[in-house]
Enzyme design. Structure first.
Site, short mmCIF file in Angstrom:
data_model
loop_
_atom_site.label_atom_id
_atom_site.label_comp_id
_atom_site.label_asym_id
_atom_site.label_seq_id
_atom_site.Cartn_x
_atom_site.Cartn_y
_atom_site.Cartn_z
N CYS A 167 0.81 -1.32 -0.02
CA CYS A 167 0.12 0.02 -0.12
C CYS A 167 0.84 1.15 0.05
CB CYS A 167 -0.84 -0.07 1.25
SG CYS A 167 -2.06 -1.30 1.15
N HIS A 168 1.87 1.37 0.98
CA HIS A 168 2.49 2.53 1.09
C HIS A 168 3.97 2.28 1.17
CE1 HIS A 168 -1.65 3.25 2.23
NE2 HIS A 168 -1.56 4.27 1.49
N GLY A 169 4.32 1.15 0.98
CA GLY A 169 5.89 0.64 0.80
C GLY A 169 6.57 0.82 2.18
#
Lengths: 173, 412
Positions: free
Chosen positions: A137-139
């Protein structure tokens, strides 16, 4: 009222206003509470469900994903190299410092809640720069001990309450 | 607004009604004969277009609720049932899902119009704030509606957004559980979202009425930003603006119909046709397009709480706009420097939207930081400072001669 009474002394009427107001507030709050509390998880949801997992089939270097309280739990059987990797990084300057030892009961077995501590996505195992988990999702990158190493997540993957019932059986919850 | 026009009942029946329920008087004075600046351009038609969007969503939504089942076991299947079995179900659902996008498209144009022409400035601050409340309610409603089909994007979008609340110190975790009704997005979450998704449009409708009420006190702003000085500056709302509004709405419908009939899934995500699975996160979670700029701001910051605060701040700052902009001149037409910053701001928002759909790494991360900084700088630095130092262009004397003698005035 100040027209008829030229001083600021409290009157019986003021007392009645305040008492009525206070009763009103308490009454409204007591009616409002059930309306708010119904939003909270009920007893059937809250009852800490316990699951028992047979781990005898997990090969070293692989993992099992099971559902607990609607969330995935990763049970990972680590190889000696992976354990060594995790312990090697114990003293690095980690975002959420924790030794590998504090995160496991038996070095071979790592049990973590598979929910990214950033915004709740499920990280993918065996991916990312540290070969642990990677959240798409956001690394966020987690290492082989489930510790956050890089990315927006603030803390390490959570460790659920669990115990070894026997060598081949884990009780989670 | 003071108007010379007064409603006169024409016969016995209307006189009788007027003294009991002055409905005809109200309609006549506030709709048909309402004095409206005569120089409004097509950007002023979006108020009407938005009203039609809201009505469309409510009507199609009520119909969809007749066939939809808000349960994790049935939701996904019932949406497929609507698409495949219900007579014209596909049409009604496509109108509703694309209608949300069209609604946001129209509201963005409406807001950017207000921003350019200074429609939020004294005496229209309350109109602007009510508009911001409507916008906020729209975001919440759209978000909850997106969860209802119970696809993968529904589920994981909801998970990510509700977890934003969890970043709040102390109360975060218990508040998250209260919103979810459990430890993860599940049946209780779906049920309450359905309930609220049904309720909120009616709340929006109520705030829209307040928005229009507040508008009818000072009357419309207009492209030159000057106040109405008398009868020579206005025309009756009907037929002049009813016709203009309906024409604009018809053009708007062409675009709407293109999406409904020719490209109904262009604005959605394929992943939402996979049923929600609590054990697998899709590789790339993306919110609906109209939330992308805020998503980009959220991800521009490495710190979790700061990102969340900044994202909410991006909407919160809109509420303070009437006091952040210090320029007395309303219309951007007469603000030569403001125009450049304004165009840059529009481009900035578009880039933020693009970046919200990209993986936050490398150049994308860098760009999202730059554009986030400009987003806030526009409100917190440019508008407060520019209003004090900018040299305004010469302005016309009044609305009625602004269009006729623009060249003459500029030459003076």
């Amino acid at each position: 009222m100040s027209d008829t009474l030229d001083d600021d002394k409290p009157t019986r009427r003021d007392f009645l206003y305040i008492t009525t107001g206070a009763f009103g507030v308490v009454g409204a709050a007591s009616v409002a509470w059930p309306l708010i509390d119904q939003l909270n998880p009920d007893a059937s949801v809250k009852a800490v469900s316990t699951i028992e997992v047979d781990i005898s089939s997990i090969e070293p270097g692989s993992f099992l994903k099971v559902a607990w309280r609607g969330k995935p739990i990763y049970i990972r059987r680590r190889t000696n190299e992976e354990i060594a990797d995790a312990e090697k990084d114990d003293n690095l300057n980690l975002p959420d410092p924790q030794k590998d030892m504090e995160r496991v009961q038996k070095k071979e077995w790592l049990v973590v809640v598979g929910v990214c501590t950033h915004l709740g996505c499920i990280p993918i195992a065996n991916q990312g720069e540290y070969e642990g988990w990677f959240c798409p999702c956001h690394g966020s990158h987690y290492d082989i001990s489930g510790r956050i190493r890089k990315g927006p997540a603030p803390t390490n993957l959570e460790i659920p309450p669990y115990e070894f019932v026997s060598d081949s059986l884990i009780k989670i919850g | 607004m003071d108007t010379d026009y007064k409603y006169e009942p024409k016969n016995g029946l209307t006189r009788w009604l007027d003294s009991r329920l002055p409905l005809m008087r109200f309609t006549s004075e506030h709709v048909l004969q309402f004095p409206t600046p005569k120089n409004l351009n097509y950007f002023w038609t979006f108020g009407f277009i938005l009203t039609m969007c809201l009505v469309t969503q409510i009507i199609t939504g009520i119909i969809l609720a007749m066939h939809y089942a808000p349960s994790t076991l049935l939701a996904f299947d019932s949406v497929e049932h609507i698409m495949r079995n219900v007579n014209y179900g596909w049409l009604i659902r496509y109108i509703h899902s694309n209608g949300a996008s069209m609604f946001f498209l129209a509201v963005f144009i409406h807001m950017f119009r207000g921003l350019y022409y200074g429609s939020y400035k004294e005496p229209r601050e309350v109109i602007w704030i009510l508009g911001c409340i409507i916008y906020l309610l729209m975001i919440v409603t759209a978000f909850m509606g997106y969860v209802l089909p119970w696809g993968q994007m529904s589920f994981w979008g909801a998970t990510v957004i509700i977890n934003l609340v969890g970043t709040l110190p102390l109360i975060g975790e218990s508040l998250t559980q209260m919103l979810l009704g459990g430890f993860a997005v599940d049946n209780p979450t779906l049920n309450r979202f359905f309930s609220l998704h049904y309720l909120l449009p009616f709340i929006i409708f109520g705030v829209v009425l307040l928005h229009i009420w507040a508008l009818h006190v000072p009357g419309n702003n207009n492209p030159v930003g000057l106040s109405v000085q008398g009868k020579q500056d206005t025309v009756a709302f009907h037929p002049y603006y009813t016709v203009k509004d309906f024409f604009a709405y018809t053009v708007f419908l062409l675009l709407f119909c293109y999406f409904i009939f020719y490209n109904p899934n262009a604005l959605g995500h394929a992943d939402n046709y996979i049923e929600a699975d609590a054990m697998v996160t899709p590789a790339h979670i993306v919110p609906e397009w109209y939330l992308l700029p805020f998503y980009a701001i959220l991800r521009a910051v490495p710190d979790k709480l700061a990102g969340v605060l900044l994202m909410f701040g991006a909407i919160a700052v809109l509420f303070f706009l009437p006091w952040l902009d210090t320029a007395k001149v309303r219309s951007g037409r007469y603000r030569p420097i403001f125009r450049y910053f304004y165009v840059l701001f529009v481009i900035d928002c578009l880039i933020l939207g693009y970046l919200g759909a990209q993986v936050p790494e490398g150049i994308y991360l860098f760009l999202s930081r730059v554009t986030t900084i400009y987003y806030f700088a526009f409100f917190l630095l440019v508008l407060p400072i520019l209003g004090r130092i900018e040299k305004m262009k010469p302005m016309p004397i009044g609305i009625s001669n602004s269009e006729l003698s623009r060249d003459m005035v500029a030459a003076e």
